[in-house]
Design a protein around this motif. Structure first.
Motif, short mmCIF file in Angstrom:
data_model
loop_
_atom_site.label_atom_id
_atom_site.label_comp_id
_atom_site.label_asym_id
_atom_site.label_seq_id
_atom_site.Cartn_x
_atom_site.Cartn_y
_atom_site.Cartn_z
N LYS A 211 1.70 5.41 -4.76
CA LYS A 211 0.70 6.04 -4.47
C LYS A 211 -0.86 5.89 -4.82
CE LYS A 211 0.84 9.49 -0.92
NZ LYS A 211 1.55 10.34 0.32
N GLY B 250 -5.72 10.75 -3.03
CA GLY B 250 -6.58 10.54 -1.88
C GLY B 250 -6.88 9.17 -0.78
N ALA B 251 -5.97 8.28 -1.52
CA ALA B 251 -5.60 7.42 -0.39
C ALA B 251 -5.69 7.88 1.08
CB ALA B 251 -5.00 5.98 -0.71
N ASP B 252 -6.30 7.16 2.57
CA ASP B 252 -5.68 7.55 4.00
C ASP B 252 -5.14 6.42 4.09
OD1 ASP B 252 -8.47 5.75 4.79
OD2 ASP B 252 -9.01 7.77 5.43
N SER B 253 -5.36 5.04 3.68
CA SER B 253 -4.56 3.78 4.15
C SER B 253 -4.85 3.15 3.71
CB SER B 253 -5.14 3.60 5.75
OG SER B 253 -6.75 2.52 5.17
N THR C 155 -0.92 2.65 6.61
CA THR C 155 -1.05 4.35 6.46
C THR C 155 -0.11 4.89 5.35
OG1 THR C 155 -0.20 5.38 8.10
CG2 THR C 155 -2.41 5.09 8.04
N LYS C 156 1.39 4.35 4.86
CA LYS C 156 1.95 4.53 3.93
C LYS C 156 1.58 3.63 2.79
CE LYS C 156 5.84 6.71 7.29
NZ LYS C 156 6.44 6.55 7.48
N ALA D 270 -9.94 4.81 1.45
CA ALA D 270 -10.34 6.52 1.48
C ALA D 270 -11.54 6.58 2.31
CB ALA D 270 -10.51 6.97 0.24
N GLY D 271 -10.78 6.33 4.06
CA GLY D 271 -12.54 6.37 4.51
C GLY D 271 -13.38 5.14 4.09
#
Length: 162
Positions: free
Chosen positions: A2, A5-8, A26-27, A49-50
């Motif tokens: 993981k 700060g990563a969202d995808s 997303t995981k 991240a975005g």
């Protein structure tokens, strides 16, 4: 792993290391479906991240499993023998037949026969013990890059030997 700060993430996969396909997740884990069986793949992942993204990971190689074989019939019409039939598995290089007097296929009670022709769909097990119950299963394999890639074992069938 993981990434803070990563969202995808994007998981990239390829069979040749040149043309890559990707799946957005997303995981920090993913199951990629509809891959070809018994094929070498390369995978890498990149965190997002975005609109910002990180470097791609190192490439990891893996080979997908081969197709599961289907056992169709096991009979005993001759003394100390059993006839084993299975359905042809598309693109198989051969089959491995395991037979045992133990339903758990313990090492001590299990024997193996390898059929090195993918078009063959039957074999005869010989030198069995008359009156004994045998458990039989089959798995198909395909040779990929000089290595055998196996499918899962079929369902088990039983036969009482004449």
């Amino acid at each position: 792993k993981k990434v803070t700060g990563a969202d995808s993430y994007k998981v990239y996969y390829s069979t040749n290391g040149k043309k890559w396909k990707s799946v957005k997740v997303t995981k920090n884990s993913a199951t990629i479906k509809k891959l070809s069986s018994a094929k070498n793949y390369q995978f890498k992942v990149r965190a997002f991240a975005g609109k910002y993204y990180g470097e791609a990971s190192k490439v990891v190689k893996a080979t997908t499993k081969f197709t599961t074989a289907t056992l169709s019939k096991v009979t005993s019409s001759k003394k100390k023998q059993a006839s084993v039939n299975w359905k042809k598995t598309k693109n198989a290089s051969g089959y491995v037949i395991e037979y045992s007097t133990s339903k758990n296929f313990t090492k001590k009670t299990t024997k193996t026969v390898t059929v090195k022709n993918g078009k063959t769909t039957k074999t005869t097990l010989k030198k069995l013990k008359s009156g004994k119950k045998y458990y039989v299963r089959v798995k198909a394999y395909k040779t990929v890059s000089k290595k055998a890639v196996y499918g899962d074992y079929s369902k088990v069938m039983t036969v009482k030997v004449k």
